[in-house]
Design a protein around this motif. Structure first.
Motif, short mmCIF file in Angstrom:
data_model
loop_
_atom_site.label_atom_id
_atom_site.label_comp_id
_atom_site.label_asym_id
_atom_site.label_seq_id
_atom_site.Cartn_x
_atom_site.Cartn_y
_atom_site.Cartn_z
N GLN A 1 0.74 -1.14 0.01
CA GLN A 1 -0.02 -0.14 -0.05
C GLN A 1 0.83 1.33 -0.01
O GLN A 1 0.78 2.23 -0.75
N PHE A 2 1.78 1.19 0.90
CA PHE A 2 2.75 2.69 1.02
C PHE A 2 3.49 2.62 -0.51
O PHE A 2 3.70 3.69 -0.80
N ALA A 3 3.89 1.57 -1.05
CA ALA A 3 4.71 1.59 -2.25
C ALA A 3 3.68 2.12 -3.19
O ALA A 3 4.08 3.02 -4.13
N LEU A 4 2.44 1.55 -3.38
CA LEU A 4 1.57 2.22 -4.44
C LEU A 4 1.32 3.43 -4.24
O LEU A 4 1.38 4.54 -5.30
N VAL B 1 -0.03 17.75 -3.90
CA VAL B 1 -0.42 17.98 -2.41
C VAL B 1 -1.56 16.89 -1.94
O VAL B 1 -1.45 16.35 -0.95
N ALA B 2 -2.50 16.63 -2.84
CA ALA B 2 -3.52 15.81 -2.15
C ALA B 2 -3.12 14.52 -2.08
O ALA B 2 -3.45 13.62 -1.10
N THR B 3 -2.07 13.87 -2.97
CA THR B 3 -1.53 12.67 -2.69
C THR B 3 -0.61 12.45 -1.51
O THR B 3 -0.36 11.49 -1.14
N GLY B 4 0.14 13.54 -1.50
CA GLY B 4 0.96 13.70 -0.48
C GLY B 4 0.76 13.59 1.17
O GLY B 4 1.11 12.89 2.23
N ILE B 5 -0.54 14.29 1.20
CA ILE B 5 -1.26 14.06 2.57
C ILE B 5 -1.82 12.76 2.89
O ILE B 5 -1.55 12.30 4.04
N THR B 6 -2.23 12.04 1.96
CA THR B 6 -2.52 10.39 2.26
C THR B 6 -1.50 9.98 2.80
O THR B 6 -1.36 8.89 3.58
N MET B 7 -0.18 9.97 2.08
CA MET B 7 1.18 9.28 2.51
C MET B 7 1.45 9.81 4.03
O MET B 7 1.79 8.79 4.99
N GLU B 8 1.29 10.96 4.43
CA GLU B 8 1.74 11.22 5.76
C GLU B 8 0.53 10.38 6.75
O GLU B 8 1.11 10.17 7.80
N PHE B 9 -0.61 10.54 6.39
CA PHE B 9 -1.50 9.62 7.39
C PHE B 9 -1.20 8.38 7.52
O PHE B 9 -1.40 7.54 8.52
#
Length: 530
Positions: free
Chosen positions: A12-15, A68-76
């Motif tokens: 999941q994190f890789a994708l 920005v939108a996809t980066g926020i998901t990664m930090e969560f």
């Protein structure tokens, strides 16, 4: 820990990371290309350069929003999927991310609106300053994120505290000036500059092939060729520096990406191509170039480069030392005032992470047999074929980029912008930087395995206590959401490119390119900018 949960968390994190990194490089590069284009406008006051800046600014804005939108998901995900990782190293890893949010993200958020909506409200010099601040904020974001990632590759300036059972900062300046982080930052940012240059070059070539907006396309192509040539050369030079940093900090990754199974005596040779086999533990049909690996890895011709077998033997010794550290730590937990246990732990503390690798197989590392220790030592070897080919694809594309931009620079210098074979090549080359960048990410992150933090925390220990069903649900959900966002992003980009830089779809030939033409600067797609 259920290893299926670990593998799905990694997937999941890789994708999400690979998807997020589709937008980041273009944002990094376009931001400073906008600064260059607008600087030309401010210096010359020629309206065509204002139009050029606004057009590429539209494409930057579309890409920026998705990044920005996809980066926020990664930090969560650090809290959702990797909660023990966040607990164990959050004191160090969280600091750069917090600074990135406070310093860089808010800087971007403040100035990006002014950049898009301030064209008619700010003086040219003031608007140029705003554009520069957006570019600065974008690149500062990359700096702080790569400082955090660099610490995962080379955990300096921190130590394990047996009283809190966590890693804690001991020298924040060492974290900040981590040589691996600095090398990764300049290499990654330069790759972003190449990516944006290829994008601008390819879109400009598309216009020239169609005979549309010729003056606009020639100017954009000239900027892209010069900026791209400098960036592509710097990528290779800085990539070499990044590889040199592995010599002291990630020897196993270096050996794996070169499929170097045995220590190469000085001067070490480079395996140009071959077929590495994890099963046979050797590289078949290898083509070797003498001396090159020694120069890359050690900057000398008289030092050997350690191979995988020798590094596995070292890992075996460190695992045995880590078992001693684990035993001493358990005694400290039982009796915090035990001076003997603390003394033993201090002697072996640097190998505690290696002892924790055994928890993949046994609950108590002290119960591991010599055979299990030997098996676990081999688990410190990442997937050699994956790293070997990822590096070669990345490096091959990098060399092609130098040739592409050198040719573009020569053609632009000779004012032969409309050389059709090259224009077709430029359009076909648009995906290549993204391919190289994604393989570079795989090389960096996959090459660190089995570690979440090199030598400190094994990946399988960092995951949250989730279920397989929960992870599949979120993977499917993210895939559908990101797939829809990808379609939207591509359609918006294509629509902006199809519409062109001039509001009424006029070619540059019918739009006078002189400072006295008051309408030339007004033909930018105002609706698209808004």
């Amino acid at each position: 820990m259920d290893l299926a949960v670990v593998d799905l968390s990694r997937l999941q994190f890789a994708l999400t990371a690979l998807y997020h990194f589709l937008f980041v490089p273009l944002t990094l590069g376009l931001s400073f290309m906008l600064v260059i284009m607008e600087s030309i406008y401010v210096m010359t006051r020629r309206p065509i350069w204002r139009t050029i800046t606004r057009f590429w600014g539209v494409l930057f804005g579309i890409n920026f929003v998705l990044g920005v939108a996809t980066g926020i998901t990664m930090e969560f995900q650090f809290g959702m999927n990797w909660s023990y990782y966040s607990h164990y190293v959050g004191d160090i890893f969280g600091a750069p991310l917090a600074i990135e949010g406070l310093m860089a993200f808010f800087l971007e958020a403040t100035f990006v609106g002014l950049m898009f909506f301030g064209w008619d409200k700010l003086k040219p010099h003031a608007h140029l300053f705003v554009t520069f601040m957006v570019a600065l904020g974008t690149n500062l974001s990359a700096l702080w994120i790569l400082i955090a990632n660099g610490w995962m590759q080379n955990p300096v300036g921190a130590a394990f505290n047996p009283d809190t059972m966590r890693m804690e900062v001991t020298d924040f300046m060492a974290v900040l000036f981590n040589p691996v982080a600095q090398a990764k930052f300049v290499h990654t940012v330069s790759a972003g500059y190449v990516c944006a240059s290829v994008f601008v070059l390819g879109v400009s070539a598309f216009y020239l092939l169609r005979g549309r907006h010729v003056g606009f396309a020639k100017r954009s192509m000239t900027v892209a060729s010069a900026f791209g040539l400098a960036a592509s050369l710097s990528v290779v030079v800085l990539g070499d520096q990044s590889g040199y940093a592995l010599t002291d900090n990630q020897k196993m990754k270096l050996a794996a990406l070169e499929a170097m199974w045995r220590t190469e005596p000085a001067p070490a040779g480079l395996t140009l191509i071959g077929i590495p086999s994890m099963k046979d533990r050797e590289t078949h049909f290898g083509v070797h170039v003498p001396w090159v690996m020694g120069l890359i890895a050690t900057r000398t011709i008289d030092k050997p480069v350690e191979g995988i077998f020798e590094l596995v033997a070292t890992a075996e010794d460190r695992i045995e030392s880590g078992v001693i550290a684990y035993d001493a730590l358990e005694k400290v937990k039982a009796d915090p005032a035990d001076p003997v246990a603390r003394g033993v732990f201090e002697t072996h503390r640097r190998d505690l992470g290696y002892g924790l690798l055994l928890k993949r197989h046994v609950a108590d590392p002290r119960q591991a047999s010599p055979a299990l220790i030997q098996q676990t030592a081999w688990e410190t070897v990442p997937n050699v074929p994956a790293l070997f080919w990822s590096f070669r694809i990345m490096a091959g594309v990098g060399m092609f980029m130098i040739a592409l931009f050198a040719t573009a620079f020569v053609l632009c210098t000779l004012r032969k912008h409309q050389t059709r074979w090259f224009l077709r090549l430029a359009v076909l080359s648009i995906p290549l930087p993204w391919i190289a960048i994604e393989f570079g990410w795989i090389l960096a992150e996959f090459g660190r395995q089995p570690w979440a933090v090199e030598g400190v925390l094994p990946t399988f220990l960092g995951a949250s206590s989730l279920t397989v069903a929960q992870l599949w649900a979120t993977i499917v959900g993210f895939t559908l959401l990101y797939g829809a966002l990808a379609v939207v992003e591509v359609r918006l980009m294509l629509h902006a490119i199809k519409k062109g830089p001039f509001h009424e779809q006029q070619t540059f030939e019918t739009a006078p390119d002189t400072p006295s033409d008051p309408s030339a600067g007004a033909r930018a797609p105002a609706a698209a900018v808004a």
